[in-house]
Design a protein around this motif. Structure first.
Motif, PDB file in Angstrom:
ATOM      1  N   VAL A  69     -90.731  32.764 -17.923  1.00  0.00           N
ATOM      2  CA  VAL A  69     -89.674  33.210 -17.023  1.00  0.00           C
ATOM      3  C   VAL A  69     -88.325  33.042 -17.718  1.00  0.00           C
ATOM      4  O   VAL A  69     -87.473  33.916 -17.660  1.00  0.00           O
ATOM      5  N   ALA A  70     -88.150  31.901 -18.381  1.00  0.00           N
ATOM      6  CA  ALA A  70     -86.897  31.620 -19.077  1.00  0.00           C
ATOM      7  C   ALA A  70     -87.141  30.547 -20.126  1.00  0.00           C
ATOM      8  O   ALA A  70     -88.069  29.746 -20.013  1.00  0.00           O
ATOM      9  N   SER A  71     -86.293  30.544 -21.143  1.00  0.00           N
ATOM     10  CA  SER A  71     -86.264  29.473 -22.132  1.00  0.00           C
ATOM     11  C   SER A  71     -84.826  29.314 -22.578  1.00  0.00           C
ATOM     12  O   SER A  71     -84.037  30.251 -22.475  1.00  0.00           O
ATOM     13  N   THR A  72     -84.483  28.139 -23.058  1.00  0.00           N
ATOM     14  CA  THR A  72     -83.086  27.889 -23.412  1.00  0.00           C
ATOM     15  C   THR A  72     -82.597  28.826 -24.503  1.00  0.00           C
ATOM     16  O   THR A  72     -81.425  29.168 -24.537  1.00  0.00           O
ATOM     17  N   GLY A  73     -83.475  29.274 -25.379  1.00  0.00           N
ATOM     18  CA  GLY A  73     -83.077  30.220 -26.417  1.00  0.00           C
ATOM     19  C   GLY A  73     -83.224  31.665 -26.006  1.00  0.00           C
ATOM     20  O   GLY A  73     -82.848  32.561 -26.743  1.00  0.00           O
ATOM     21  N   MET A  74     -83.780  31.893 -24.802  1.00  0.00           N
ATOM     22  CA  MET A  74     -84.060  33.238 -24.293  1.00  0.00           C
ATOM     23  C   MET A  74     -84.808  34.067 -25.339  1.00  0.00           C
ATOM     24  O   MET A  74     -84.614  35.265 -25.467  1.00  0.00           O
ATOM     25  N   LEU A 108     -79.601  21.047 -19.153  1.00  0.00           N
ATOM     26  CA  LEU A 108     -79.165  20.663 -17.809  1.00  0.00           C
ATOM     27  C   LEU A 108     -79.160  21.851 -16.858  1.00  0.00           C
ATOM     28  O   LEU A 108     -79.494  21.706 -15.681  1.00  0.00           O
ATOM     29  N   LEU A 109     -78.799  23.030 -17.341  1.00  0.00           N
ATOM     30  CA  LEU A 109     -78.814  24.219 -16.494  1.00  0.00           C
ATOM     31  C   LEU A 109     -80.239  24.523 -16.022  1.00  0.00           C
ATOM     32  O   LEU A 109     -80.461  24.771 -14.837  1.00  0.00           O
ATOM     33  N   VAL A 110     -81.204  24.476 -16.930  1.00  0.00           N
ATOM     34  CA  VAL A 110     -82.603  24.713 -16.543  1.00  0.00           C
ATOM     35  C   VAL A 110     -83.045  23.660 -15.541  1.00  0.00           C
ATOM     36  O   VAL A 110     -83.673  23.975 -14.529  1.00  0.00           O
ATOM     37  N   LEU A 111     -82.702  22.409 -15.784  1.00  0.00           N
ATOM     38  CA  LEU A 111     -83.077  21.335 -14.877  1.00  0.00           C
ATOM     39  C   LEU A 111     -82.468  21.537 -13.494  1.00  0.00           C
ATOM     40  O   LEU A 111     -83.158  21.473 -12.476  1.00  0.00           O
ATOM     41  N   LEU A 112     -81.176  21.822 -13.430  1.00  0.00           N
ATOM     42  CA  LEU A 112     -80.509  22.010 -12.143  1.00  0.00           C
ATOM     43  C   LEU A 112     -81.045  23.208 -11.370  1.00  0.00           C
ATOM     44  O   LEU A 112     -81.174  23.163 -10.151  1.00  0.00           O
ATOM     45  N   MET A 113     -81.394  24.271 -12.080  1.00  0.00           N
ATOM     46  CA  MET A 113     -81.853  25.485 -11.403  1.00  0.00           C
ATOM     47  C   MET A 113     -83.321  25.407 -10.989  1.00  0.00           C
ATOM     48  O   MET A 113     -83.782  26.255 -10.235  1.00  0.00           O
ATOM     49  N   PHE A 147     -78.580  31.908 -17.484  1.00  0.00           N
ATOM     50  CA  PHE A 147     -78.105  31.681 -16.119  1.00  0.00           C
ATOM     51  C   PHE A 147     -78.582  32.797 -15.190  1.00  0.00           C
ATOM     52  O   PHE A 147     -79.081  32.542 -14.096  1.00  0.00           O
ATOM     53  N   SER A 148     -78.469  34.033 -15.647  1.00  0.00           N
ATOM     54  CA  SER A 148     -78.881  35.180 -14.837  1.00  0.00           C
ATOM     55  C   SER A 148     -80.380  35.155 -14.565  1.00  0.00           C
ATOM     56  O   SER A 148     -80.823  35.374 -13.433  1.00  0.00           O
ATOM     57  N   SER A 149     -81.176  34.870 -15.585  1.00  0.00           N
ATOM     58  CA  SER A 149     -82.628  34.813 -15.420  1.00  0.00           C
ATOM     59  C   SER A 149     -83.031  33.726 -14.431  1.00  0.00           C
ATOM     60  O   SER A 149     -83.850  33.950 -13.539  1.00  0.00           O
ATOM     61  N   LEU A 150     -82.444  32.544 -14.565  1.00  0.00           N
ATOM     62  CA  LEU A 150     -82.769  31.442 -13.657  1.00  0.00           C
ATOM     63  C   LEU A 150     -82.295  31.733 -12.238  1.00  0.00           C
ATOM     64  O   LEU A 150     -83.004  31.453 -11.271  1.00  0.00           O
ATOM     65  N   SER A 151     -81.106  32.303 -12.100  1.00  0.00           N
ATOM     66  CA  SER A 151     -80.574  32.623 -10.767  1.00  0.00           C
ATOM     67  C   SER A 151     -81.438  33.653 -10.056  1.00  0.00           C
ATOM     68  O   SER A 151     -81.764  33.501  -8.878  1.00  0.00           O
ATOM     69  N   LYS A 152     -81.809  34.708 -10.764  1.00  0.00           N
ATOM     70  CA  LYS A 152     -82.631  35.759 -10.163  1.00  0.00           C
ATOM     71  C   LYS A 152     -84.018  35.240  -9.812  1.00  0.00           C
ATOM     72  O   LYS A 152     -84.549  35.562  -8.747  1.00  0.00           O
ATOM     73  N   SER A 153     -84.597  34.436 -10.686  1.00  0.00           N
ATOM     74  CA  SER A 153     -85.926  33.864 -10.405  1.00  0.00           C
ATOM     75  C   SER A 153     -85.865  32.958  -9.187  1.00  0.00           C
ATOM     76  O   SER A 153     -86.737  32.999  -8.322  1.00  0.00           O
ATOM     77  N   LEU A 160     -90.886  22.641 -18.439  1.00  0.00           N
ATOM     78  CA  LEU A 160     -91.001  21.679 -19.529  1.00  0.00           C
ATOM     79  C   LEU A 160     -89.658  21.559 -20.231  1.00  0.00           C
ATOM     80  O   LEU A 160     -89.062  22.575 -20.592  1.00  0.00           O
ATOM     81  N   LEU A 161     -89.184  20.329 -20.411  1.00  0.00           N
ATOM     82  CA  LEU A 161     -87.926  20.080 -21.111  1.00  0.00           C
ATOM     83  C   LEU A 161     -88.176  19.079 -22.231  1.00  0.00           C
ATOM     84  O   LEU A 161     -88.574  17.943 -21.964  1.00  0.00           O
ATOM     85  N   ASN A 162     -87.979  19.508 -23.459  1.00  0.00           N
ATOM     86  CA  ASN A 162     -88.106  18.623 -24.612  1.00  0.00           C
ATOM     87  C   ASN A 162     -86.708  18.146 -24.980  1.00  0.00           C
ATOM     88  O   ASN A 162     -85.931  18.886 -25.577  1.00  0.00           O
ATOM     89  N   ILE A 163     -86.394  16.918 -24.624  1.00  0.00           N
ATOM     90  CA  ILE A 163     -85.055  16.397 -24.897  1.00  0.00           C
ATOM     91  C   ILE A 163     -84.986  15.711 -26.255  1.00  0.00           C
ATOM     92  O   ILE A 163     -83.919  15.295 -26.690  1.00  0.00           O
ATOM     93  N   GLY A 164     -86.115  15.617 -26.930  1.00  0.00           N
ATOM     94  CA  GLY A 164     -86.174  14.931 -28.221  1.00  0.00           C
ATOM     95  C   GLY A 164     -85.894  15.840 -29.402  1.00  0.00           C
ATOM     96  O   GLY A 164     -85.844  17.059 -29.280  1.00  0.00           O
ATOM     97  N   PRO A 165     -85.762  15.220 -30.593  1.00  0.00           N
ATOM     98  CA  PRO A 165     -85.438  15.973 -31.810  1.00  0.00           C
ATOM     99  C   PRO A 165     -86.660  16.504 -32.556  1.00  0.00           C
ATOM    100  O   PRO A 165     -86.515  17.048 -33.637  1.00  0.00           O
ATOM    101  N   GLU A 166     -87.874  16.341 -31.996  1.00  0.00           N
ATOM    102  CA  GLU A 166     -89.086  16.781 -32.677  1.00  0.00           C
ATOM    103  C   GLU A 166     -89.787  17.888 -31.901  1.00  0.00           C
ATOM    104  O   GLU A 166     -89.713  17.933 -30.672  1.00  0.00           O
ATOM    105  N   THR A 167     -90.492  18.758 -32.620  1.00  0.00           N
ATOM    106  CA  THR A 167     -91.336  19.758 -31.988  1.00  0.00           C
ATOM    107  C   THR A 167     -92.501  19.035 -31.329  1.00  0.00           C
ATOM    108  O   THR A 167     -93.062  18.112 -31.903  1.00  0.00           O
TER     109      THR A 167
END
Length: 180
Positions: free
Chosen positions: A145-150, A19-24, A69-75, A120-127
């Motif tokens: 630029v960013a990924s949820t796992g950084m 959700l943070l990636v989506l909102l930003m 959060f910092s990476s997304l905010s700065k970008s 790209l957001l993968n909301i599913g349980p599969e690769t």
């Protein structure tokens, strides 16, 4: 356009990051409410030996959440494409599924002039792997630029990209001939 997202109850860490990636990366001004994972206060470590490992894990999770959060905010602050750019949904096709699955990947572009960001957001349980012909109009390469796992850094080729379960990534696209 206004989009309000409210997550009630206890949300998983993966959902919070998606959700943070989506909102930003969506158009408009994001509003992020205080979250203990993004809190900038010092963390007081417990000295009890049974809690040290849990404290280290919690500290690492908070560090990763702050880094995302910092990476997304700065970008967003320095990239006009993420701030003012046009928003284009992209249909997503995966190469690793023989059975039609309900769409579990949200894909869109943010563009301003010649600068484009692929989200790209993968909301599913599969690769999910990108199909090589998925978006033929997109450049073949970009830089993370960013990924949820950084945990994604540097340049990437879109035809070799795989999205892990519950992962979101932001890639700044570039044309190879534009930088020759």
């Amino acid at each position: 356009m206004r989009v309000f997202v409210q997550v009630g109850g206890k949300a998983s860490e993966k959902l919070k990051k998606l959700l943070l990636v989506l909102l930003m990366t969506l158009p408009g001004s994001p509003f992020v409410e205080h979250d203990s994972d993004i809190d900038r206060k010092e963390v007081h470590l417990e000295l009890a030996s049974s809690k040290i490992l849990n404290t280290e894990k919690d500290t690492k999770k908070r560090h990763l959440a702050r880094a995302l959060f910092s990476s997304l905010s700065k970008s967003r602050a320095r990239e006009e494409a993420l701030l003012y750019g046009t928003f284009t949904f992209l249909p997503f096709h995966s190469s690793n599924s023989t059975v039609p699955l309900p769409p579990s990947v949200l894909a869109f572009l943010r563009s301003w002039g010649c600068v484009r960001f692929l989200v790209l957001l993968n909301i599913g349980p599969e690769t999910r792997a990108l199909d090589s012909g998925w978006a033929s109009s997109l450049p073949e390469a970009g830089v993370f630029v960013a990924s949820t796992g950084m945990d994604r850094l540097g340049a990437t080729s879109l035809d070799k990209l795989e999205l892990q379960p519950h992962e979101a990534i932001v890639i700044k696209l570039f044309e190879a001939e534009a930088y020759s």
